[in-house]
Motif scaffolding. Structure first.
Motif, PDB file in Angstrom:
ATOM      1  N   LYS A  74      10.906  -4.045 -14.139  1.00  0.00           N
ATOM      2  CA  LYS A  74      10.973  -3.477 -15.487  1.00  0.00           C
ATOM      3  C   LYS A  74       9.628  -3.580 -16.199  1.00  0.00           C
ATOM      4  O   LYS A  74       9.188  -2.631 -16.857  1.00  0.00           O
ATOM      5  CB  LYS A  74      12.052  -4.184 -16.306  1.00  0.00           C
ATOM      6  CG  LYS A  74      13.454  -3.843 -15.865  1.00  0.00           C
ATOM      7  CD  LYS A  74      14.482  -4.618 -16.674  1.00  0.00           C
ATOM      8  CE  LYS A  74      15.869  -4.378 -16.132  1.00  0.00           C
ATOM      9  NZ  LYS A  74      16.877  -5.188 -16.843  1.00  0.00           N
ATOM     10  N   ILE A  75       8.979  -4.721 -16.071  1.00  0.00           N
ATOM     11  CA  ILE A  75       7.681  -4.900 -16.721  1.00  0.00           C
ATOM     12  C   ILE A  75       6.640  -3.966 -16.111  1.00  0.00           C
ATOM     13  O   ILE A  75       5.836  -3.359 -16.826  1.00  0.00           O
ATOM     14  CB  ILE A  75       7.232  -6.374 -16.634  1.00  0.00           C
ATOM     15  CG1 ILE A  75       8.131  -7.235 -17.519  1.00  0.00           C
ATOM     16  CG2 ILE A  75       5.774  -6.537 -17.033  1.00  0.00           C
ATOM     17  CD1 ILE A  75       7.893  -8.713 -17.380  1.00  0.00           C
ATOM     18  N   ASN A  76       6.654  -3.821 -14.796  1.00  0.00           N
ATOM     19  CA  ASN A  76       5.710  -2.904 -14.156  1.00  0.00           C
ATOM     20  C   ASN A  76       5.978  -1.459 -14.547  1.00  0.00           C
ATOM     21  O   ASN A  76       5.049  -0.655 -14.641  1.00  0.00           O
ATOM     22  CB  ASN A  76       5.750  -3.049 -12.641  1.00  0.00           C
ATOM     23  CG  ASN A  76       4.776  -4.085 -12.151  1.00  0.00           C
ATOM     24  OD1 ASN A  76       3.889  -4.497 -12.889  1.00  0.00           O
ATOM     25  ND2 ASN A  76       4.935  -4.508 -10.931  1.00  0.00           N
ATOM     26  N   PHE A  77       7.245  -1.113 -14.777  1.00  0.00           N
ATOM     27  CA  PHE A  77       7.557   0.238 -15.221  1.00  0.00           C
ATOM     28  C   PHE A  77       6.984   0.492 -16.611  1.00  0.00           C
ATOM     29  O   PHE A  77       6.456   1.567 -16.889  1.00  0.00           O
ATOM     30  CB  PHE A  77       9.071   0.476 -15.205  1.00  0.00           C
ATOM     31  CG  PHE A  77       9.453   1.881 -15.546  1.00  0.00           C
ATOM     32  CD1 PHE A  77       9.174   2.910 -14.673  1.00  0.00           C
ATOM     33  CD2 PHE A  77      10.066   2.161 -16.752  1.00  0.00           C
ATOM     34  CE1 PHE A  77       9.516   4.213 -14.994  1.00  0.00           C
ATOM     35  CE2 PHE A  77      10.411   3.449 -17.084  1.00  0.00           C
ATOM     36  CZ  PHE A  77      10.135   4.479 -16.205  1.00  0.00           C
ATOM     37  N   ILE A  78       7.056  -0.508 -17.485  1.00  0.00           N
ATOM     38  CA  ILE A  78       6.474  -0.372 -18.821  1.00  0.00           C
ATOM     39  C   ILE A  78       4.959  -0.225 -18.723  1.00  0.00           C
ATOM     40  O   ILE A  78       4.361   0.624 -19.391  1.00  0.00           O
ATOM     41  CB  ILE A  78       6.867  -1.577 -19.703  1.00  0.00           C
ATOM     42  CG1 ILE A  78       8.364  -1.534 -19.992  1.00  0.00           C
ATOM     43  CG2 ILE A  78       6.071  -1.582 -21.004  1.00  0.00           C
ATOM     44  CD1 ILE A  78       8.902  -2.779 -20.642  1.00  0.00           C
ATOM     45  N   TYR A  79       4.317  -1.034 -17.873  1.00  0.00           N
ATOM     46  CA  TYR A  79       2.867  -0.903 -17.671  1.00  0.00           C
ATOM     47  C   TYR A  79       2.513   0.473 -17.107  1.00  0.00           C
ATOM     48  O   TYR A  79       1.486   1.055 -17.463  1.00  0.00           O
ATOM     49  CB  TYR A  79       2.345  -1.986 -16.739  1.00  0.00           C
ATOM     50  CG  TYR A  79       2.246  -3.353 -17.353  1.00  0.00           C
ATOM     51  CD1 TYR A  79       1.979  -3.532 -18.699  1.00  0.00           C
ATOM     52  CD2 TYR A  79       2.412  -4.493 -16.581  1.00  0.00           C
ATOM     53  CE1 TYR A  79       1.889  -4.782 -19.263  1.00  0.00           C
ATOM     54  CE2 TYR A  79       2.328  -5.754 -17.134  1.00  0.00           C
ATOM     55  CZ  TYR A  79       2.061  -5.889 -18.470  1.00  0.00           C
ATOM     56  OH  TYR A  79       1.976  -7.131 -19.016  1.00  0.00           O
ATOM     57  N   ILE A  81       4.079   3.297 -17.644  1.00  0.00           N
ATOM     58  CA  ILE A  81       4.148   4.283 -18.721  1.00  0.00           C
ATOM     59  C   ILE A  81       2.928   4.173 -19.631  1.00  0.00           C
ATOM     60  O   ILE A  81       2.318   5.189 -20.004  1.00  0.00           O
ATOM     61  CB  ILE A  81       5.456   4.111 -19.517  1.00  0.00           C
ATOM     62  CG1 ILE A  81       6.642   4.523 -18.644  1.00  0.00           C
ATOM     63  CG2 ILE A  81       5.436   4.935 -20.802  1.00  0.00           C
ATOM     64  CD1 ILE A  81       7.983   4.239 -19.263  1.00  0.00           C
ATOM     65  N   ILE A  82       2.538   2.949 -19.975  1.00  0.00           N
ATOM     66  CA  ILE A  82       1.371   2.753 -20.839  1.00  0.00           C
ATOM     67  C   ILE A  82       0.108   3.290 -20.165  1.00  0.00           C
ATOM     68  O   ILE A  82      -0.699   3.987 -20.778  1.00  0.00           O
ATOM     69  CB  ILE A  82       1.219   1.268 -21.223  1.00  0.00           C
ATOM     70  CG1 ILE A  82       2.363   0.848 -22.135  1.00  0.00           C
ATOM     71  CG2 ILE A  82      -0.121   1.011 -21.886  1.00  0.00           C
ATOM     72  CD1 ILE A  82       2.443  -0.641 -22.374  1.00  0.00           C
TER      73      ILE A  82
END
Length: 108
Positions: A74-79, A81-82
């Protein structure tokens, strides 16, 4: 607002100032392209990480670590997108600067 004012500044430069500022403008475009390229490479690495985690089956092999693996994804998915937004923004600004530069250079 700052980007569009900079484009307006490039279009309305005098010829003598434009030739002096030409190196600075080209250097800024180079920096933006390097930032965009690094963001693109990071996004490829994030996708490879997703693929490796999903194909290796760490969630089934280590059920105690399932929470950490899911949180990592989940954290890598947010990164991801950013980084994609930063990459898109850099390439968009490069396109605007290039068109403004060509407009001033050739008076289209």
């Amino acid at each position: 607002m700052g980007i569009f004012s900079f484009v307006y500044y490039i279009i309305n430069l005098d010829d003598s100032l434009f030739k002096a500022e030409q190196d600075i403008i080209l250097y800024n475009i180079l920096l933006l392209s390097v930032i965009g390229l690094l963001c693109f490479i990071n996004n490829i690495i994030y996708m490879v990480g997703f693929f490796i985690i999903n194909q290796s089956g760490y969630k089934e092999k280590y059920p105690k670590l399932k929470f950490f693996v899911e949180r990592f994804q989940k954290i890598n998915f947010i990164y991801f997108i950013i980084e994609a937004l930063i990459c898109f923004f850099c390439f968009f600004v490069i396109a605007i600067f290039s068109f403004a530069y060509l407009y001033k250079m050739y008076n289209l």
